[in-house]
Design a protein around this motif. Structure first.
Motif, mmCIF file in Angstrom:
data_model
loop_
_atom_site.group_PDB
_atom_site.id
_atom_site.type_symbol
_atom_site.label_atom_id
_atom_site.label_comp_id
_atom_site.label_asym_id
_atom_site.label_seq_id
_atom_site.Cartn_x
_atom_site.Cartn_y
_atom_site.Cartn_z
ATOM 1 N N ILE A 213 0.843 -1.199 0.000
ATOM 2 C CA ILE A 213 0.000 0.000 0.000
ATOM 3 C C ILE A 213 0.878 1.249 0.000
ATOM 4 C CG2 ILE A 213 -1.634 1.337 1.380
ATOM 5 C CD1 ILE A 213 -2.884 -1.293 2.282
ATOM 6 N N ALA A 214 1.942 1.220 0.803
ATOM 7 C CA ALA A 214 2.874 2.351 0.832
ATOM 8 C C ALA A 214 3.499 2.583 -0.539
ATOM 9 C CB ALA A 214 3.964 2.095 1.874
ATOM 10 N N ALA A 215 3.821 1.496 -1.237
ATOM 11 C CA ALA A 215 4.410 1.627 -2.576
ATOM 12 C C ALA A 215 3.414 2.238 -3.557
ATOM 13 C CB ALA A 215 4.865 0.258 -3.075
ATOM 14 N N SER A 216 2.151 1.811 -3.453
ATOM 15 C CA SER A 216 1.132 2.365 -4.357
ATOM 16 C C SER A 216 0.889 3.841 -4.075
ATOM 17 C CB SER A 216 -0.181 1.577 -4.223
ATOM 18 O OG SER A 216 -0.755 1.755 -2.936
ATOM 19 N N ILE A 217 1.001 4.251 -2.808
ATOM 20 C CA ILE A 217 0.871 5.670 -2.468
ATOM 21 C C ILE A 217 2.057 6.461 -3.013
ATOM 22 C CG2 ILE A 217 0.819 7.308 -0.542
ATOM 23 C CD1 ILE A 217 -0.667 5.209 1.084
ATOM 24 N N VAL A 219 3.773 5.893 -5.675
ATOM 25 C CA VAL A 219 3.650 6.087 -7.117
ATOM 26 C C VAL A 219 2.809 7.322 -7.418
ATOM 27 C CG1 VAL A 219 2.767 5.063 -9.255
ATOM 28 C CG2 VAL A 219 3.993 3.653 -7.614
ATOM 29 N N GLY A 220 1.904 7.672 -6.507
ATOM 30 C CA GLY A 220 1.074 8.854 -6.695
ATOM 31 C C GLY A 220 1.861 10.142 -6.780
ATOM 32 N N TYR A 221 3.128 10.116 -6.421
ATOM 33 C CA TYR A 221 3.973 11.298 -6.551
ATOM 34 C C TYR A 221 4.087 11.722 -8.020
ATOM 35 C CZ TYR A 221 8.215 14.169 -6.523
ATOM 36 O OH TYR A 221 9.131 15.185 -6.705
ATOM 37 N N VAL A 374 3.179 6.092 6.232
ATOM 38 C CA VAL A 374 3.612 5.442 4.983
ATOM 39 C C VAL A 374 3.442 6.350 3.777
ATOM 40 C CG1 VAL A 374 3.125 3.136 5.863
ATOM 41 C CG2 VAL A 374 1.343 4.376 4.639
ATOM 42 N N ASP A 375 3.136 7.605 4.007
ATOM 43 C CA ASP A 375 2.971 8.552 2.913
ATOM 44 C C ASP A 375 4.324 9.160 2.567
ATOM 45 O OD1 ASP A 375 2.222 10.387 1.087
ATOM 46 O OD2 ASP A 375 0.776 11.439 2.352
ATOM 47 N N ALA A 376 4.842 8.817 1.384
ATOM 48 C CA ALA A 376 6.185 9.251 1.002
ATOM 49 C C ALA A 376 6.287 10.762 0.855
ATOM 50 C CB ALA A 376 6.604 8.576 -0.301
ATOM 51 N N SER A 377 5.146 11.440 0.672
ATOM 52 C CA SER A 377 5.200 12.899 0.576
ATOM 53 C C SER A 377 5.628 13.523 1.896
ATOM 54 C CB SER A 377 3.832 13.447 0.153
ATOM 55 O OG SER A 377 2.853 13.193 1.155
ATOM 56 N N PRO A 394 14.052 15.152 -5.836
ATOM 57 C CA PRO A 394 12.895 14.579 -5.142
ATOM 58 C C PRO A 394 12.327 13.348 -5.843
ATOM 59 C CG PRO A 394 12.736 16.960 -5.166
ATOM 60 C CD PRO A 394 13.896 16.604 -6.052
ATOM 61 N N GLY A 395 12.264 13.406 -7.174
ATOM 62 C CA GLY A 395 11.796 12.232 -7.911
ATOM 63 C C GLY A 395 12.724 11.047 -7.754
ATOM 64 N N VAL A 396 14.045 11.321 -7.753
ATOM 65 C CA VAL A 396 15.020 10.250 -7.544
ATOM 66 C C VAL A 396 14.852 9.648 -6.155
ATOM 67 C CG1 VAL A 396 17.478 9.729 -7.368
ATOM 68 C CG2 VAL A 396 16.663 11.268 -9.153
ATOM 69 N N MET A 397 14.662 10.510 -5.148
ATOM 70 C CA MET A 397 14.516 10.014 -3.783
ATOM 71 C C MET A 397 13.241 9.200 -3.620
ATOM 72 S SD MET A 397 16.523 10.257 -1.208
ATOM 73 C CE MET A 397 16.351 9.074 0.123
ATOM 74 N N ASN A 398 12.171 9.625 -4.278
ATOM 75 C CA ASN A 398 10.939 8.834 -4.228
ATOM 76 C C ASN A 398 11.117 7.482 -4.911
ATOM 77 O OD1 ASN A 398 8.286 10.062 -3.098
ATOM 78 N ND2 ASN A 398 9.336 11.805 -4.000
ATOM 79 N N SER A 399 11.930 7.429 -5.957
ATOM 80 C CA SER A 399 12.226 6.144 -6.601
ATOM 81 C C SER A 399 12.967 5.216 -5.635
ATOM 82 C CB SER A 399 13.072 6.367 -7.863
ATOM 83 O OG SER A 399 12.398 7.182 -8.790
ATOM 84 N N VAL A 400 13.899 5.791 -4.891
ATOM 85 C CA VAL A 400 14.626 4.996 -3.898
ATOM 86 C C VAL A 400 13.678 4.501 -2.816
ATOM 87 C CG1 VAL A 400 16.420 5.080 -2.127
ATOM 88 C CG2 VAL A 400 16.798 6.171 -4.347
ATOM 89 N N ILE A 401 12.760 5.365 -2.377
ATOM 90 C CA ILE A 401 11.779 4.956 -1.371
ATOM 91 C C ILE A 401 10.921 3.816 -1.904
ATOM 92 C CG2 ILE A 401 9.725 5.712 -0.108
ATOM 93 C CD1 ILE A 401 11.008 8.477 0.098
#
Length: 624
Positions: A213-217, A219-221, A374-377, A394-401
């Protein structure tokens, strides 16, 4: 070769060859051609069967129901007889748990030993770097402030150092299936081992849908308009597929994931230093200004205590290196190195990274307020980079997350399936869960994990936050019980080892912190439980919203402390059914499953090699 596998017939050729002799030729029937084409498919299906040449334990260990071995839903849990074949009811009444049989079963596992040193090292270093560090640390920062963040993570880090050292000694000596839950059964009490095994299995079973679920959230970035069920399907399929490649597939995947996560953390540390010195675009040097305004602490001492459990959740997975010992090629060589590197992970990846987070993000930052764990934002890592005005990072860091989340989900399937299989081996779970195929995969247990993973499809519900909160509640304190049990099992093992007249020099690996470190680790685990009870019963006030209602207080208590009644229910249920007692030192089995590794010869060879080492290498090998 069976006749139906390759049907051939010979026909005499009417033509004569130059020697005047008849010749033969092979004519393959169409049926045989069909059989031949099916061979690869049949060979693939055969990999899912149990290897008849690899039995976990002697046939006499678990008697048949006629001999007193049946009688409950777990098929063998009650009425287990003695090794002499005498029915259990003649020995111990209607319900009897055979501890010796359980020890034999976990010592003779059908799991494949395919993990190498590099796999274990990466599992140890990067195994638990996930949402706990990258995302949940933001909520911890908001709750307690930057100083509380460092104190809590340092506290849990010290606790984990002592715990993992104790686990390393036990895992090198007894590289058996189930690891720490099995040690609780063997060295403490079978009822407590039952509770710890199911507690640990449930922890990882609920972590799987939580991480997906955290991963699907996350991706919303990039695109928040797509349904999360699409990505839930992709992530769940990927995680299960990796685990279907066996323990080697899990090890290789974790090796790659860990390299990416470690690189990202080191990169953030370097970038964070540059940002702190150079400042944000609209401001100058940052330094320690956020430790002064808004301050180093938030919510006082209760804020520190509230962060402790979040820190424990972040370190969840550290103990997986011990669980992997049963599937390691050479645990005597690989495990000590992996265990020692936990110290560096705690120091470098957590303390250093979180120090910079506290310097770059104030605890009252708007994006940290009211967000979910679990919200990556809400990741303070992403917030710090965005505040610096770096567009791409930020996009790179979200990819790592996202990769970190998938890594934790991968570990969740591994941890839950191996624990369930070990419980089945000990007759503490339905026997079908112990099914291990020719490639060493606990197929049924992996299937159970996949079924629980279907809860991830709740990601599109409007009540998603409530689902996440209750999933976190089940897994929140589970690690504290596991780590405390490891320390206590190590203390009891050392007492039994000394009582048998054996020297510590006979151990293949000794915990650097010794038995005193285990006492310290046990005490710190108990303190975390006490602190969590205090903050659960009397939570931090919600500020301008005033006092919480009785309903909110009750719900908050169970969300924070739900794991305790779950463990108590498992323990009391097993205790009342089997009437097991605390394992006495004199009765403790310290031989079944123990590996001596030809220790005197190995130590002599290693001693000769170490004499030629320079001082720096000796120091490096001591710590790493």
């Amino acid at each position: 070769m069976p006749p139906d596998r390759d049907i051939e017939m010979s026909a005499f050729n009417s033509k004569k060859d130059s020697f005047g002799q008849g010749s033969t030729r092979s004519i393959r029937l169409p049926l045989s051609e069909d059989r031949e084409s099916r061979r690869p498919m049949r060979a693939w299906f055969d990999t899912f069967r149990r290897d008849p040449n690899r039995r976990r334990s002697p046939k006499a260990v678990w008697p048949s129901p006629e001999d007193g071995g049946g009688g409950n839903p777990f098929d063998g849990l009650s009425g287990i007889g003695g090794l002499d074949g005498t029915p259990a009811r003649e020995h111990h009444g209607a319900h009897y748990y055979d501890l010796h049989a359980a020890n034999l079963s976990t010592a003779n596992t059908s799991l494949a030993r395919e993990l190498k040193g590099r796999h274990l090292q990466m599992i140890a270093i990067g195994g638990s770097i996930g949402t706990g560090l990258f995302v949940a640390s933001g909520k911890s920062l908001n709750t307690g402030g930057p100083a509380s963040l460092l104190l809590a993570y340092g506290f849990v880090g010290l606790m984990l150092y002592c715990t993992v050292q104790a686990l390393g000694e036990l895992a090198v000596t007894f590289p058996i299936a189930g690891s720490f839950s099995t040690y609780s059964t063997r060295f403490l009490d079978p009822a407590w081992g039952f509770a710890m095994g199911w507690n640990y299995a449930l922890q990882w079973l609920v972590v799987l849908p939580l991480e997906i679920i955290a991963a699907s959230i996350t991706v919303g970035y990039w695109n928040s308009n797509l349904q999360r069920a699409i990505f839930v399907t992709i992530f769940l399929f990927t995680i299960i597929t990796i685990n279907m490649f066996g323990v080697k597939g899990y090890g290789e995947a974790e090796f790659v994931f860990a390299i990416i996560k470690i690189t990202a953390v080191i990169g953030f540390i370097l970038l964070g230093i540059v940002i702190n010195i150079g400042g944000f675009p609209d401001d100058g040097y940052i330094g320690g200004r956020y430790w002064t305004n808004p301050g180093a602490f938030h919510n006082g001492f209760k804020g520190v205590c509230s962060v402790l459990v979040s820190a424990a959740f972040a370190f969840t997975g550290t103990e997986l290196v011990g669980l992997a010992a049963a599937e390691t090629v050479n645990p005597r060589k690989s495990l000590p190195t992996a265990i020692k590197q936990v110290f560096w992970r705690i120091t470098l990846f957590y303390i250093a990274a979180l120090t910079l987070v506290g310097l770059l993000v104030p605890y009252n930052h708007p994006k940290l307020l009211g967000t979910h764990a679990v919200d990556a934002s809400a990741s303070p890592f992403v917030i710090a980079i965005e505040s610096a005005g770096i567009d791409v990072m930020p996009g790179v860091m979200n990819s790592v997350i996202l990769i970190a989340v998938l890594s934790v989900g991968n570990s969740a399937v591994f941890g839950s399936s191996r624990t369930l299989a070990a419980l089945a081996d000990q007759r503490q779970a339905p026997r079908i869960l112990g099914y291990v195929d020719r490639r060493g995969r606990p197929l049924v247990a992996i299937g159970i994990a996949a079924l629980v993973g279907l809860l991830s499809y709740l990601a599109d519900l409007d009540q998603q936050a409530d689902v996440l909160n209750w999933l976190l509640a089940v897994s929140g304190l589970s690690s504290i019980f596991t780590w405390g049990s490891i320390c206590l099992a190590h203390i009891r093992f050392r007492k039994a080892w000394a009582a048998s007249g054996r020297s510590l020099n006979q151990l293949a690996f000794r915990a650097q912190a010794g038995v005193y470190g285990s006492w310290l680790g046990l005490a710190l685990n108990l303190l975390v439980l006490i602190a969590q009870f205090w903050t659960a019963a009397w939570p931090i006030s919600k500020g301008s919203e005033g006092m919480r209602s009785p309903t909110e207080l009750t719900q908050n208590f169970f969300l924070q402390y739900m794991c305790v009644p779950i463990v108590a229910a498992f323990y009391l249920g097993h205790k009342l059914w089997f009437r097991t007692g605390f394992v006495r030192i004199a009765d403790m089995d310290i031989d079944t499953g123990r590996k001596d590794f030809n220790l005197p010869i190995l130590l002599a060879l290693e001693g000769d090699e170490m004499q030629s080492w320079p001082l720096w290498k000796k120091a490096y090998k001591f710590f790493c």
